[in-house]
Design an enzyme around this catalytic site. Structure first.
Site, PDB file in Angstrom:
ATOM      1  N   GLU A  26     -50.058 -22.522   4.539  1.00 31.80           N
ATOM      2  CA  GLU A  26     -49.292 -21.392   3.749  1.00 31.80           C
ATOM      3  C   GLU A  26     -48.708 -21.369   2.551  1.00 31.80           C
ATOM      4  OE1 GLU A  26     -45.672 -20.421   4.785  1.00 31.80           O
ATOM      5  OE2 GLU A  26     -45.059 -22.208   6.093  1.00 31.80           O
ATOM      6  N   LYS A  87     -42.834 -11.896  -0.499  1.00 25.56           N
ATOM      7  CA  LYS A  87     -43.054 -12.687   0.965  1.00 25.56           C
ATOM      8  C   LYS A  87     -43.600 -11.886   1.755  1.00 25.56           C
ATOM      9  CE  LYS A  87     -40.220 -14.597   4.623  1.00 25.56           C
ATOM     10  NZ  LYS A  87     -38.929 -15.008   4.959  1.00 25.56           N
ATOM     11  N   VAL A 107     -46.218 -17.987   8.239  1.00 29.11           N
ATOM     12  CA  VAL A 107     -46.840 -18.487   9.072  1.00 29.11           C
ATOM     13  C   VAL A 107     -47.387 -17.141   9.862  1.00 29.11           C
ATOM     14  CG1 VAL A 107     -46.494 -19.549  11.645  1.00 29.11           C
ATOM     15  CG2 VAL A 107     -45.264 -20.465   9.610  1.00 29.11           C
ATOM     16  N   SER A 139     -38.473 -13.561  14.220  1.00 25.29           N
ATOM     17  CA  SER A 139     -39.461 -13.587  13.254  1.00 25.29           C
ATOM     18  C   SER A 139     -40.798 -13.109  13.912  1.00 25.29           C
ATOM     19  CB  SER A 139     -39.737 -15.131  12.741  1.00 25.29           C
ATOM     20  OG  SER A 139     -40.865 -15.100  11.973  1.00 25.29           O
ATOM     21  N   LYS A 158     -37.287 -23.689  12.823  1.00 27.76           N
ATOM     22  CA  LYS A 158     -36.657 -24.131  11.681  1.00 27.76           C
ATOM     23  C   LYS A 158     -35.098 -24.137  12.480  1.00 27.76           C
ATOM     24  CE  LYS A 158     -38.208 -21.418   8.603  1.00 27.76           C
ATOM     25  NZ  LYS A 158     -39.507 -21.453   8.557  1.00 27.76           N
TER      26      LYS A 158
HETATM   27  N1  PSU Z   1     -41.779 -23.943   6.833  1.00 28.96           N
HETATM   28  C1  PSU Z   1     -40.989 -24.495   5.974  1.00 28.96           C
HETATM   29  N2  PSU Z   1     -40.345 -23.667   4.931  1.00 28.96           N
HETATM   30  C2  PSU Z   1     -40.544 -22.398   4.895  1.00 28.96           C
HETATM   31  C3  PSU Z   1     -41.195 -21.704   5.975  1.00 28.96           C
HETATM   32  C4  PSU Z   1     -41.881 -22.648   6.839  1.00 28.96           C
HETATM   33  O1  PSU Z   1     -40.729 -25.667   5.919  1.00 28.96           O
HETATM   34  O2  PSU Z   1     -40.266 -21.589   4.082  1.00 28.96           O
HETATM   35  C5  PSU Z   1     -41.646 -19.918   5.951  1.00 28.96           C
HETATM   36  C6  PSU Z   1     -42.714 -19.940   6.847  1.00 28.96           C
HETATM   37  O3  PSU Z   1     -43.729 -19.324   5.989  1.00 28.96           O
HETATM   38  C7  PSU Z   1     -42.251 -18.866   7.774  1.00 28.96           C
HETATM   39  C8  PSU Z   1     -41.091 -18.170   7.278  1.00 28.96           C
HETATM   40  O4  PSU Z   1     -43.229 -18.171   8.311  1.00 28.96           O
HETATM   41  O5  PSU Z   1     -40.448 -19.409   6.636  1.00 28.96           O
HETATM   42  C9  PSU Z   1     -40.279 -17.645   8.468  1.00 28.96           C
HETATM   43  O6  PSU Z   1     -39.635 -16.483   7.744  1.00 28.96           O
HETATM   44  P1  PSU Z   1     -38.841 -15.486   8.602  1.00 28.96           P
HETATM   45  O7  PSU Z   1     -37.826 -16.107   9.628  1.00 28.96           O
HETATM   46  O8  PSU Z   1     -38.283 -14.519   7.625  1.00 28.96           O
HETATM   47  O9  PSU Z   1     -39.995 -14.994   9.438  1.00 28.96           O
HETATM   48 MN    MN Z   2     -36.428 -12.004  10.190  1.00 29.00          MN
END
Ligand code: PSU
Ligand code: MN
Length: 303
Positions: A26, A87, A107, A139, A158
């Site tokens: 990604e 993003k 992702v 997410s 995360k």
């Molecule tokens: N994994 C990492 N660092 C990141 C991400 C994943 O080690 O920055 C990214 C991925 O692209 C994931 C996104 O889809 O963070 C999630 O963002 P959100 O919580 O806004 O959906």
């Molecule tokens: Mn969100």
């Protein structure tokens, strides 16, 4: 889908046509997840690791409104170094196409594109999930995993998220969670979360057999393969909890939300941990790329 909106590099197209192993990577982690210049170095190193492990890397992103599978080095530089990279989650793909944006894929959107390109394995760091806090911020990674049949190799969700709620969401929506050489779901910077996996896999073949069964059964969800951060890079839990709580409190004070929240929390933690969360993030990304390549190799023989 109109073919001109979708561009697969020659190398990746050839690999897919001849059933060679391909690993999707990604680009949000490059553009928004890691600081410069580490982001560019890491992006290029992940591709190198996939190659050295015997598979073809396909870094995915959006260039000038075209969905790209297999970015070249110049395009990876652009995503890593330009200040104007959006993003892009799945909901943003049509906007990016219509407005001819340059964008980094999460992702969710990377899985969406990779599956449509015919790629079966995707490596990332940590998936998005259910955020902490009263507002149900979930997410788009989760619903995309529930409807996209692809193997996603990650180190769990995360750590900034509500991990028990994220685990429940995966179960409710029938996303199978494998622990790769581990007994519980890892927690990104930590090897342990106390949360269950559905199966322990000890080899790429174990993973490939479950994915094959999913396909044979026409099950359309992703197979989540969770791999713990390498031991030497795990962030000690006392340090982790302090930097995490500070980051969450600062996000709340500064009213950071929506798509800015995850990048804000990751960068805050890296700045307040003498880089130990950043080193853990890089180590787990590299390890996941290697494991994903090994799985893709076995799968190209089996499927
Ligand atoms: N994994 C990492 N660092 C990141 C991400 C994943 O080690 O920055 C990214 C991925 O692209 C994931 C996104 O889809 O963070 C999630 O963002 P959100 O919580 O806004 O959906
Ligand atoms: Mn969100």
């Amino acid at each position: 889908m109109r073919p001109e909106l979708f561009q697969i590099s020659r190398e990746v197209a050839e690999a897919l046509a001849t059933n060679k192993p391909v690993v999707a990577l990604e680009s949000t982690v490059i553009a928004h997840g890691l600081p410069r210049p580490t982001n560019l170095e890491t992006a290029l190193r992940l591709e190198r690791i996939v190659r050295d492990s015997g598979a073809i890397p396909a870094t995915i992103g959006i260039i000038d409104g075209t969905l790209r599978v297999g970015l070249n080095q110049e395009e990876i530089h652009l995503l890593a170094e330009s200040d104007d990279i959006k993003k892009i989650s799945t909901r943003d793909i049509p906007i990016a196409v219509a407005q001819k944006w340059n964008g980094a894929t999460t992702v969710a959107s990377t899985s969406w594109i990779a599956h449509r390109a015919g790629i079966k394995v995707f490596a990332t760091g940590g998936i998005g999930g259910v955020h902490r806090g009263s507002l149900p911020d979930i997410s788009a990674d989760l619903p995309e995993l529930a409807r996209t049949p692809i193997v996603v190799v990650c180190s769990g969700a995360k750590i900034v998220l509500d991990l028990p709620a994220t685990r429940e969401w995966l179960e409710t929506n029938a996303v199978t969670v494998i622990g790769y050489q581990c007994e519980e779901m890892p927690a990104f910077y930590s090897r342990l979360s106390g949360l269950p996996i559905d199966l322990r896999a000890d080899s790429p073949g174990d993973v490939a057999r479950v994915f094959k069964a999913q396909r044979d059964l026409d099950i359309n969800s992703a197979l989540l393969v969770t791999v713990p951060v390498p031991q030497d890079f795990e962030v000690p839990s006392a340090q982790l909890h302090k930097v995490l709580n500070d980051a969450l409190a600062d996000a709340e004070r500064s009213s950071v939300g929506g798509r800015d929240l995850t990048p804000f929390l990751l960068s805050h933690m890296s700045q307040h941990s003498e880089g130990s969360t950043l080193r853990a993030n890089i180590a787990l990304l590299e390890n996941n790329a290697k494991v994903a390549a090994e799985i893709a190799i076995v799968m190209s023989d089996m499927l």
